[in-house]
Design an enzyme around this catalytic site. Structure first.
Site, PDB file in Angstrom:
ATOM      1  N   GLU A 267      11.790  -3.087 -55.760  1.00  0.00           N
ATOM      2  CA  GLU A 267      10.949  -2.807 -56.928  1.00  0.00           C
ATOM      3  C   GLU A 267      11.483  -1.627 -57.732  1.00  0.00           C
ATOM      4  O   GLU A 267      11.215  -1.526 -58.927  1.00  0.00           O
ATOM      5  CB  GLU A 267       9.501  -2.516 -56.494  1.00  0.00           C
ATOM      6  CG  GLU A 267       8.708  -3.774 -56.199  1.00  0.00           C
ATOM      7  CD  GLU A 267       7.203  -3.527 -56.040  1.00  0.00           C
ATOM      8  OE1 GLU A 267       6.786  -2.366 -55.908  1.00  0.00           O
ATOM      9  OE2 GLU A 267       6.451  -4.510 -56.035  1.00  0.00           O
ATOM     10  N   HIS A 288      22.802 -13.573 -33.338  1.00  0.00           N
ATOM     11  CA  HIS A 288      22.990 -14.949 -32.868  1.00  0.00           C
ATOM     12  C   HIS A 288      22.582 -15.961 -33.930  1.00  0.00           C
ATOM     13  O   HIS A 288      22.376 -17.124 -33.638  1.00  0.00           O
ATOM     14  CB  HIS A 288      22.197 -15.165 -31.573  1.00  0.00           C
ATOM     15  CG  HIS A 288      22.681 -14.275 -30.470  1.00  0.00           C
ATOM     16  ND1 HIS A 288      23.471 -14.726 -29.441  1.00  0.00           N
ATOM     17  CD2 HIS A 288      22.537 -12.934 -30.283  1.00  0.00           C
ATOM     18  CE1 HIS A 288      23.768 -13.701 -28.641  1.00  0.00           C
ATOM     19  NE2 HIS A 288      23.217 -12.605 -29.141  1.00  0.00           N
ATOM     20  N   LYS A 380       1.107 -11.230 -61.906  1.00  0.00           N
ATOM     21  CA  LYS A 380      -0.328 -10.888 -61.835  1.00  0.00           C
ATOM     22  C   LYS A 380      -1.021 -11.355 -63.118  1.00  0.00           C
ATOM     23  O   LYS A 380      -2.107 -11.934 -63.085  1.00  0.00           O
ATOM     24  CB  LYS A 380      -0.520  -9.368 -61.712  1.00  0.00           C
ATOM     25  CG  LYS A 380      -0.162  -8.762 -60.368  1.00  0.00           C
ATOM     26  CD  LYS A 380      -0.584  -7.291 -60.333  1.00  0.00           C
ATOM     27  CE  LYS A 380      -0.161  -6.562 -59.089  1.00  0.00           C
ATOM     28  NZ  LYS A 380      -0.508  -5.130 -59.102  1.00  0.00           N
TER      29      LYS A 380
HETATM   30  O1  PA5 Z   1       4.636  -0.484 -55.822  1.00  0.00           O
HETATM   31  C1  PA5 Z   1       3.773  -0.906 -56.545  1.00  0.00           C
HETATM   32  O2  PA5 Z   1       3.346  -0.251 -57.535  1.00  0.00           O
HETATM   33  C2  PA5 Z   1       3.115  -2.269 -56.300  1.00  0.00           C
HETATM   34  O3  PA5 Z   1       3.656  -2.862 -55.171  1.00  0.00           O
HETATM   35  C3  PA5 Z   1       1.601  -2.083 -56.125  1.00  0.00           C
HETATM   36  O4  PA5 Z   1       1.370  -1.161 -55.088  1.00  0.00           O
HETATM   37  C4  PA5 Z   1       0.912  -3.410 -55.790  1.00  0.00           C
HETATM   38  O5  PA5 Z   1       1.172  -4.347 -56.776  1.00  0.00           O
HETATM   39  C5  PA5 Z   1      -0.611  -3.201 -55.654  1.00  0.00           C
HETATM   40  O6  PA5 Z   1      -1.148  -2.639 -56.817  1.00  0.00           O
HETATM   41  P1  PA5 Z   1      -2.559  -1.937 -56.823  1.00  0.00           P
HETATM   42  O7  PA5 Z   1      -2.507  -0.713 -55.973  1.00  0.00           O
HETATM   43  O8  PA5 Z   1      -2.823  -1.610 -58.252  1.00  0.00           O
HETATM   44  O9  PA5 Z   1      -3.547  -2.936 -56.274  1.00  0.00           O
END
Ligand code: PA5
Length: 387
Positions: A267, A288, A380
């Site tokens: 990310e 393996h 989303k």
């Molecule tokens: O790293 C990030 O920002 C994402 O992985 C969020 O943590 C994830 O999408 C969850 O979002 P939220 O905390 O708004 O529910």
């Protein structure tokens, strides 16, 4: 303590010593990180009042429940889940388990969970910075409905713990309207950099000594140079066609830590058609299966081994395996080795902070924003439209 071997199992294709570019970029990358508004995680939590509040609530939860249900997804759950698995026994079930929900959308899973909870006293910690994440909302609503039938309003105020933005979002409204117990996620800390904030610390405080975790992280700014070196090396390897990084562990307990690493790097740097694809393997099991590819397949991979140090007199089979595998792979797949002196809270705190720094440096070297995730938001949005 952490130590690093970025040399022994590296192929000649990459050499960083006396490299002008390395030094030139370092200055600007360090400056960019300093100037970024999303680096709240760099100031490791020292607010004693908040730490006390976290620990006090965690011990109340332990005294009054037989488990804590943690609802969240991505950065709002992965770090806690990884450390929970890392610190708990694989054979002796924890007397106070953390149970996870909201990281998937299986109805069957939620139904089974609710029927498991029927005869139990439990607390619930819902974690979402935005307060709008669909998977989290679905699980929270179902469990909340169930809890409303089981507990009085007064009890719900103790048993529901909401971790969310301090001003905005549906969850904050729930806190205000129902006077639920809450923790505030700082504005300047994003999901995948949040395990050392209230996001990870509160549920983890029911399991481990969070002060030790924090003190390890505090010490880890000493690894700033190593983190930059590792990030630069990754980028050099990428420039030589190594577009996949395989995180390798030899302890099964570390498997979920690799999942956390995969999220952190994917990310942070996987955007604008750039970035290294993180994968993970558990050795020697995966030697393996995938081992064949690392030894003779398409040479697009490099490996980063997380090794636990051993202080015995005798040489350990695991150390022999690590050396042998790295040596064997080297002709085809280069390896870095990161050694942890132990698997204590302190050392794991150091390791987390080291990887926070590396992921941020790495993304900056790829010239992308380490702290956004437009790709995650896209799906989303589409789901929200349809629903
Ligand atoms: O790293 C990030 O920002 C994402 O992985 C969020 O943590 C994830 O999408 C969850 O979002 P939220 O905390 O708004 O529910």
């Amino acid at each position: 303590m952490l130590s690093f071997d970025f040399q022994t199992f590296m192929k000649d294709e990459v050499s960083i010593t006396n490299n002008q570019d390395y030094l030139l970029k370092k200055e600007s990358i360090f400056r960019k990180l300093k100037e970024s508004p999303m680096t709240g995680w760099r100031e490791v939590l020292q607010d004693e009042t908040l730490i006390e509040k976290i620990i006090a609530k965690a011990s109340w939860v332990r005294r009054n429940s037989s488990c804590l249900v943690v609802i969240g997804i991505g950065g709002s759950y992965m770090g806690c889940y990884a450390l929970d698995k890392l610190f708990s026994s694989q054979f002796f079930p924890n007397s106070f388990p953390l149970i996870y929900a909201g990281y998937q959308i299986s109805d069957a899973y939620l139904e089974e969970l609710i029927s498991y909870l029927k005869e139990k006293d439990f607390c619930l910690n819902v974690i979402s910075k935005s307060g709008t994440t669909l998977e989290t909302t679905i699980a929270y609503q179902k469990l909340l409905d169930f809890m409303k039938k089981k507990y009085s309003e007064e009890e719900l105020r103790q048993r529901i713990i909401i971790t969310t933005d301090k001003n905005k979002g549906v969850l904050r409204e729930d806190v205000i309207n129902n006077r639920y117990f809450s923790f505030e996620i700082p504005d300047n800390i994003g999901g995948r950099y949040s395990v050392l904030s209230v996001v990870g610390l509160f549920p983890l405080a029911t399991q481990i000594d969070i002060r030790k975790l924090l003190s390890g992280a505090m010490n880890a700014s000493a690894y700033m140079e190593d983190a930059y070196f590792y990030a630069y090396l990754r980028k050099e390897l990428y420039n030589h066609g190594r577009v996949v990084e395989n995180f390798v562990v030899y302890d099964e307990k570390m498997l979920m830590f690799c999942e956390w690493l995969k999220q952190l790097f994917a990310e942070s740097e996987g955007k604008e058609n750039r970035g290294i694809l993180p994968i993970s393997t558990f050795n020697t099991r995966d030697l393996h299966s995938l081992g064949q590819f690392f030894q003779e397949g398409n040479p697009i991979i490099f490996e980063t081994v997380l090794r636990m140090q051993h202080f015995g007199n005798k040489e350990r089979v695991q150390d022999i395996a690590i050396e042998s595998v790295c040596e064997a792979h080297m002709s085809h797949t280069p390896s870095n080795v990161i050694t942890c002196s132990d698997l204590s809270e302190y050392t794991v705190g150091e390791l987390i902070y080291f990887f926070f720094l590396s992921a941020a440096f790495s993304a900056l070297l790829f010239e992308v924003d380490p702290f956004n995730q437009p790709g995650v938001e896209a799906y989303k949005e589409k789901m929200r439209e349809r629903l």
